[in-house]
Write a protein that holds these residues in place. Sequence first.
Motif, short mmCIF file in Angstrom:
data_model
loop_
_atom_site.label_atom_id
_atom_site.label_comp_id
_atom_site.label_asym_id
_atom_site.label_seq_id
_atom_site.Cartn_x
_atom_site.Cartn_y
_atom_site.Cartn_z
N ILE A 247 0.90 -1.29 -0.01
CA ILE A 247 0.05 0.06 -0.11
C ILE A 247 0.97 1.19 0.06
CG2 ILE A 247 -1.82 1.31 1.17
CD1 ILE A 247 -2.58 -1.17 2.42
N TYR A 248 0.50 2.06 -1.12
CA TYR A 248 1.28 3.44 -1.06
C TYR A 248 0.25 4.65 -0.73
CZ TYR A 248 5.75 1.52 -2.99
OH TYR A 248 7.03 1.10 -2.92
N TYR A 249 0.65 5.76 -0.21
CA TYR A 249 -0.28 6.74 0.10
C TYR A 249 0.40 7.96 0.06
CZ TYR A 249 1.71 6.43 4.62
OH TYR A 249 2.28 6.47 5.96
N GLU A 250 -0.32 9.12 -0.48
CA GLU A 250 0.36 10.50 -0.85
C GLU A 250 -0.35 11.36 0.50
OE1 GLU A 250 0.74 13.59 -4.08
OE2 GLU A 250 -1.08 13.09 -3.74
N HIS A 251 0.68 12.01 1.27
CA HIS A 251 0.32 12.92 2.20
C HIS A 251 -0.15 14.33 1.24
CE1 HIS A 251 1.43 11.21 5.90
NE2 HIS A 251 2.77 10.65 5.08
N GLU A 252 -0.70 15.24 1.79
CA GLU A 252 -1.22 16.37 1.13
C GLU A 252 -0.14 17.26 0.66
OE1 GLU A 252 -3.75 18.90 3.51
OE2 GLU A 252 -2.75 18.91 5.40
N ASP A 253 0.98 17.15 1.37
CA ASP A 253 2.18 17.93 0.96
C ASP A 253 2.91 17.28 -0.19
OD1 ASP A 253 3.13 15.85 2.20
OD2 ASP A 253 4.16 16.79 3.86
N GLU A 270 -2.35 10.50 8.66
CA GLU A 270 -3.49 11.77 8.50
C GLU A 270 -3.31 12.57 6.93
OE1 GLU A 270 -2.54 14.01 11.85
OE2 GLU A 270 -3.67 12.57 13.35
N LYS A 271 -4.34 13.01 6.73
CA LYS A 271 -4.19 14.02 5.64
C LYS A 271 -3.78 13.26 4.16
CE LYS A 271 -5.41 17.68 7.80
NZ LYS A 271 -7.05 18.21 7.65
N VAL A 272 -4.45 12.31 3.84
CA VAL A 272 -3.83 11.74 2.80
C VAL A 272 -4.81 12.10 1.53
CG1 VAL A 272 -4.09 9.16 1.77
CG2 VAL A 272 -3.26 9.52 3.99
N SER A 273 -4.35 12.33 0.28
CA SER A 273 -4.87 12.77 -0.79
C SER A 273 -5.10 11.48 -1.96
CB SER A 273 -4.10 13.66 -1.46
OG SER A 273 -2.70 13.39 -1.75
N PHE A 274 -4.03 10.41 -1.66
CA PHE A 274 -4.56 9.11 -2.37
C PHE A 274 -4.00 7.87 -1.77
CE2 PHE A 274 -0.57 9.82 -5.15
CZ PHE A 274 0.00 8.62 -4.72
N ILE A 275 -4.58 6.83 -2.07
CA ILE A 275 -4.31 5.52 -1.62
C ILE A 275 -4.13 4.64 -2.65
CG2 ILE A 275 -4.94 3.66 -0.17
CD1 ILE A 275 -6.56 5.71 1.76
N ALA A 276 -3.03 3.82 -2.74
CA ALA A 276 -2.85 2.97 -3.78
C ALA A 276 -2.50 1.60 -3.47
CB ALA A 276 -1.68 3.39 -4.76
#
Length: 637
Positions: A247-253, A270-276
């Motif tokens: 699982i990868y994820y992107e923070h809002e920054d 916290e503050k995740v903009s996408f989850i892969a």
Amino acid sequence: MEEKKFDLNSIIGFVLIFGILIWIMYQNQPSDKEIAAEKAKKELIAKQEAQAKADKTKTAVLPVAAATTPGDTVQLAQLQKTLGGFAYSATLPSAKEGFTTIENEKIKLKIANKGGYIVEATLKEFKKFEKNSGQLVELIKDNNANLNIQLQTADNRTLNSKDLFFEPTLTKNGADQILTMRLKAGANEFLEYKYVLKPNDYLIGFDVRSQGLNKVLNTGKPLDLQWDLKTYRNEKSISYENRYAEIYYEHEDGKINYAGLGKHEEETVEKVSFIAYKQHFFTSILVTDKPFTTSKLESTNLVNDEKIDTVFTKQFKTNVPLAFSNGEIDYKMQWYFGPADYKVLKSYDKNFQKIIPLGWGIFGWINRLIFIPLFGFLSSTIGLSLGIAIIIFTIIIKLAMSPITYKSFLSQAKMKVLRPEITELGEKFKKDPMKKQQETMKLYNKAGVNPMAGCIPALIQLPFMYASFQFFPSAFELRQKGFLWADDLSSFDAVVKLPFYIPLYGDHISLFPILAAIAIFFYMKMTSGDQQMAAPQQEGMPDMAKMMKIMIYVSPLMMLIFFNSYGAGLSLYNFISNLITIGIMYVIKNYIVDSDKIHAQIQENKLKEPKKQSKFQQRLQEVMEQQEAAKAQNKKK
């Protein structure tokens, strides 16, 4: 001529070897009792699954069977006992096991009335396992995925959207297909999923919103959205594929991270903009324009034994809150179902390409700035076959690194010339190691030789070597592309299938790792003698000569064991790389570097004024002098 004959010992030896192989094969065969037990177990599981499916179908159909007219008062009263405000949805004609299909040139999606979520996602351009398998890659099928919103109602009920029926409406806006799925609590009160599929695209619009539900739902706390996916195996080697599933994820920054690897991992971010949910060469991504405040991520490894667990790789789960705004839900999201191809992912300008594991720091820079553009130019722009592209790619990289190889070998040659004098100093100051070190440093300085000069070029090459270990396993272009005997450069190139399994090695023999191991052996054999001559044994230090002799055999053995199940492209790169290095070293050693000239130059340097010491040499000299002074002081005491 005398006829060749087998002696008795040879015949006995062959018979024993053959007998051992037969015994190993026999021991690996399951007994009749084990076969019967396994068969009974499978039959019991199949029976239980069939019964569960029948019970599930029966439960789903019961409310619908009673429904006759949408909004019928009697039916609503009965259904409200279990469904509360969403009883209305069960009275509609769409409250049945139906599906809607939308597709474009790249992807086919099947969305169920029950739950309103995608139950099939098929990639139309890619085959699973091998090129001509005839089976398309299906990221979602047979209930391996689930999307659910847990609904907390105003009358204290807890309902799951996956168990309720949505009403589908399919429309078009130009070439775009728009599928609206509504879970209704009334004619104009609903929870809506809106799917938008554009032509020739892997990215699907996915809006989640509510209308008129502020009195139906408890808006005091967010709704929980749950997304689960049990990832199917799509490649030839399940263990190799599973190694790159996470699982990868992107923070809002904009920073990308991944949930930990292991048997079972849980993480709240916290503050995740996408989850892969990334598999080896494919990925499923949920993107949101409004970052999720918190995301609970869970990953479970499903491959305990690669001989038995051959269908699924990982179980991924996500739980995120959907916050209310003015009493309603309104989230604009997107799904990506497609290849984990760096170029394709980068084209969306959403940082998707950062889920490709290219290495951190300098290793990632080398891959992004050198390896990917160069390999892409050779394979796409020029149109070379992938095997030839790897060979030319390797030649270019090695030729670019050849000046560094030359510097390293030149330093070794200088040290080799000085070895007799260094050995003489060792004998002269045998009882005074500190004095020996001081005199050795003076000799280096006087002769104009830097003992570190051979190490630095080697260290410069290490990042490129490590970058290649990250690049080739992630290169989507290699998937199902053949070269010579390898039918898939992204997987192992088995030339022999073994009738038994060898721990750490596998049940097959790959040829490219064998060739790479042979090349490494001869390369190390060729250079170890010079390295031993260049680096005389220091008192109190490990015997490098013995270590090098061991590494000559250990390194090829490690290549054989660990690369047997790796992608053939990486083994081909290592084979060609070592062949080229052997060639470059041979040319440098026999046609460029002249030991006699080096010796003459060193003797000439000795007659000149010694070069000013570098700061490092000065500091080292000071430390030695301080230690010598401390030693003398201790003797006085």
